[in-house]
Design a protein around this motif. Structure first.
Motif, PDB file in Angstrom:
ATOM      1  N   ARG A  94       0.855  -1.197   0.000  1.00 19.87           N
ATOM      2  CA  ARG A  94       0.000   0.000   0.000  1.00 19.87           C
ATOM      3  C   ARG A  94       0.885   1.238   0.000  1.00 19.87           C
ATOM      4  NH1 ARG A  94      -4.994  -1.947   0.118  1.00 19.87           N
ATOM      5  NH2 ARG A  94      -5.543   0.066  -0.740  1.00 19.87           N
ATOM      6  N   GLU A 108      -6.789  -3.389  -6.152  1.00 26.30           N
ATOM      7  CA  GLU A 108      -6.551  -4.269  -4.989  1.00 26.30           C
ATOM      8  C   GLU A 108      -5.879  -5.588  -5.399  1.00 26.30           C
ATOM      9  OE1 GLU A 108      -6.784  -3.501  -1.614  1.00 26.30           O
ATOM     10  OE2 GLU A 108      -6.990  -1.540  -2.561  1.00 26.30           O
ATOM     11  N   SER A 124      -1.839  -7.235  -4.553  1.00 27.31           N
ATOM     12  CA  SER A 124      -1.747  -7.646  -3.155  1.00 27.31           C
ATOM     13  C   SER A 124      -0.898  -8.906  -3.109  1.00 27.31           C
ATOM     14  CB  SER A 124      -3.178  -7.930  -2.665  1.00 27.31           C
ATOM     15  OG  SER A 124      -3.202  -8.930  -1.690  1.00 27.31           O
ATOM     16  N   HIS A 141      -7.961  -7.780  -1.693  1.00 23.91           N
ATOM     17  CA  HIS A 141      -8.166  -6.767  -0.650  1.00 23.91           C
ATOM     18  C   HIS A 141      -8.167  -7.365   0.750  1.00 23.91           C
ATOM     19  CE1 HIS A 141     -12.088  -8.647  -0.981  1.00 23.91           C
ATOM     20  NE2 HIS A 141     -12.498  -8.005   0.098  1.00 23.91           N
ATOM     21  N   ILE A 195      -9.186   1.406   1.374  1.00 26.16           N
ATOM     22  CA  ILE A 195      -9.309   1.390  -0.105  1.00 26.16           C
ATOM     23  C   ILE A 195      -9.978   2.687  -0.580  1.00 26.16           C
ATOM     24  CG2 ILE A 195     -10.230   0.169  -2.117  1.00 26.16           C
ATOM     25  CD1 ILE A 195     -10.601  -2.326  -0.356  1.00 26.16           C
ATOM     26  N   ASN A 247     -15.250  -5.687   0.506  1.00 25.96           N
ATOM     27  CA  ASN A 247     -14.528  -4.844  -0.458  1.00 25.96           C
ATOM     28  C   ASN A 247     -15.451  -3.748  -0.967  1.00 25.96           C
ATOM     29  OD1 ASN A 247     -14.825  -4.996  -3.696  1.00 25.96           O
ATOM     30  ND2 ASN A 247     -15.689  -6.845  -2.791  1.00 25.96           N
ATOM     31  N   ASN A 266     -13.934  -1.209  -8.330  1.00 29.60           N
ATOM     32  CA  ASN A 266     -12.835  -1.802  -7.576  1.00 29.60           C
ATOM     33  C   ASN A 266     -12.551  -3.196  -8.122  1.00 29.60           C
ATOM     34  OD1 ASN A 266     -10.950  -2.233  -5.528  1.00 29.60           O
ATOM     35  ND2 ASN A 266     -12.488  -3.043  -4.115  1.00 29.60           N
ATOM     36  N   SER A 283     -11.116  -6.182  -6.882  1.00 31.93           N
ATOM     37  CA  SER A 283     -10.766  -6.605  -5.519  1.00 31.93           C
ATOM     38  C   SER A 283      -9.649  -7.639  -5.454  1.00 31.93           C
ATOM     39  CB  SER A 283     -12.010  -7.135  -4.805  1.00 31.93           C
ATOM     40  OG  SER A 283     -12.630  -8.140  -5.588  1.00 31.93           O
TER      41      SER A 283
END
Ligand SMILES: Cc1ncc(COP(=O)(O)O)c(C=O)c1O
Length: 433
Positions: free
Chosen positions: A80, A105, A108, A113, A243, A270, A414, A416
């Motif tokens: 992040r 997201e 990751s 997420h 987020i 999310n 988004n 996710s």
């Protein structure tokens, strides 16, 4: 020639320092968890199961809750802040006058997420002296995220994984094990609830509600273990607001603001994490934004009844006021199995009841959804998780509506998670040889 701006990136110093808790800004008080008329008090049992700090956050009246420095460091370690992308290539391919933006997201370490709350829950559990975390998982994304968070904080982790998904995601199973987790197909023979269901049907496909019961039962019998939930609860959604808070700053950088926000919704984490800071703008600053939750007809929980219902199959949890299909309903397995949950988070449910959230549910065969994900992949280049494909599909269809109507809307969605470990699902549905 100047390169058109496709990415809006924050520096580490711009990583949010506080989560947003929408509870004090809700137009009506959030109905609290309740006990059923019969049996022991589930509400009184919660402190024996959940991490104390998370339970404190669950009904916090504070609008802003500080993210501890050690946890911000873990967020940074997990990559992040994450960029917001302008989907210029997708816009061009669709020929839409709409401006499309997506939050990434999928960047990751575990693929979704879910790390945002996994790290928070593990961080607090560790500080409170727990040695092990027990949980459920559907898609496998939450189980992997918690296994990762447990590894980074020096805890053990036990995961009960919905059997219908456990059976086809061998790579993700290996991933969780490599992170050090113990993983069991659910229903399993390790809990009373699991044994009962296995007796009825040795090949029981399982459900998130059942896997939650197993995780709870496991943690209940071990004082050194805490139970962690990957969605639904207020504190989980609050952790996920990182987020939406990042996204707000990124829209400022872009000199733009969304009028439509879209994400997929299973239990609501999310979706809530992405939209709640913007819902806050609607409630307190007079902004106008349409929020759309993309679901599967296998589990269209937002089209269910708004009532008190258990969050798990075996009725170990308190009753939560939420949109629900019923906690023992059977739902057909899908490849986006993280969306196959009977109920929706109380916060998102209340907002839906008050008319702030729209919803769409796509057919169970998932073809339409995965074809839209293919368009996204061939233009923007990222492979979404099957669950995130619902978000992508909804955004593309909204953009096509703008094309028909000649409307220049601003659509934010988004993504996710990534689908690197879900190829079998795409192959089966799309018939890829
Ligand atoms: C990538 C991804 N997106 C979305 C979801 C749905 O869960 P939630 O509604 O809590 O975000 C899941 C659940 O497993 C998931 O793995």
């Amino acid at each position: 020639m100047a390169v058109p701006k496709r990415q809006f990136r924050l520096t580490v110093d711009e990583l949010p320092t506080r989560w947003y808790n929408i509870i004090p800004d809700l137009p009506e008080p959030l109905p609290p968890p309740q006990d059923p008329e019969d049996g022991p008090s589930r509400v009184d049992d919660l402190p024996n199961l959940l991490v104390t700090e998370c339970l404190k956050q669950e009904m916090s009246p504070e609008r802003w809750v500080d993210i501890p420095d050690g946890l911000r460091e873990l967020y940074h370690q997990a990559g992040r802040p994450r960029p917001l992308f302008r989907a210029l290539s997708l816009e061009k391919a669709l020929g839409t006058p709409a401006r499309l933006y997506y939050k990434s997201e999928f960047y990751s370490p575990t693929g979704s997420h879910k790390v945002n709350t996994a790290l928070a829950q593990a961080f607090y559990a560790r500080a409170e002296g727990y040695e092990r975390l027990a949980t459920e998982t559907g898609a496998g994304q939450w189980g992997t995220a918690l296994a990762y968070a447990a590894a980074l904080t020096g805890l053990r982790c036990t995961v009960y994984w919905v059997r219908a998904v456990y059976s086809w995601k061998a790579a993700r199973l290996g991933f969780m094990k490599m992170l050090g987790a113990d993983v069991y197909a659910s229903p399993s023979d390790r809990t009373e609830c699991g044994r009962r269901l296995c007796e009825e049907d040795p090949n029981h496909p399982g459900s998130l509600g059942i896997a939650i019961s197993e995780g709870l039962e496991d943690a209940k019998h071990d004082p050194k273990a805490a139970y962690c939930l990957g969605s639904v609860l207020n504190h989980v959604l609050m952790h996920q607001t990182i987020i939406g808070l990042e996204t707000q700053k990124q829209f400022e950088m872009a000199g733009d603001y969304p009028d439509t926000m879209i994400s997929c919704l299973g239990g609501g984490s999310n979706f809530g994490g992405f939209v709640l800071p913007f819902v806050g703008d609607v409630l307190t600053k007079g902004k106008k934004v349409r929020f759309i939750a993309a679901q599967s007809q296998a589990a269209p929980n937002l089209q269910g009844e708004y009532r008190y219902n258990f969050a798990d199959h075996a009725e170990i949890t308190p009753l939560l006021k939420m949109y629900t299909l019923g906690h023992t309903v059977s739902m057909p397995p899908i490849k986006g199995d993280g969306l196959r949950y009977h109920g929706c988070s109380p916060i998102v449910s209340l907002l839906r009841k008050l008319g702030y959230i729209d919803t769409i549910a796509y057919p169970v065969d998932e073809r339409r959804v995965f074809e839209r994900a293919t368009t996204f992949m061939r233009t923007e280049g990222f492979l979404p998780a099957p669950e995130s494909a619902y978000s992508v599909c909804c955004a593309i269809e909204e953009a096509l509506r703008c094309k028909q109507a000649g409307e220049e809307r601003v659509i934010a969605f988004n993504v996710s998670g990534h689908g690197f470990m879900d190829m079998e699902g795409y192959r089966e549905v799309l018939g890829i040889e």
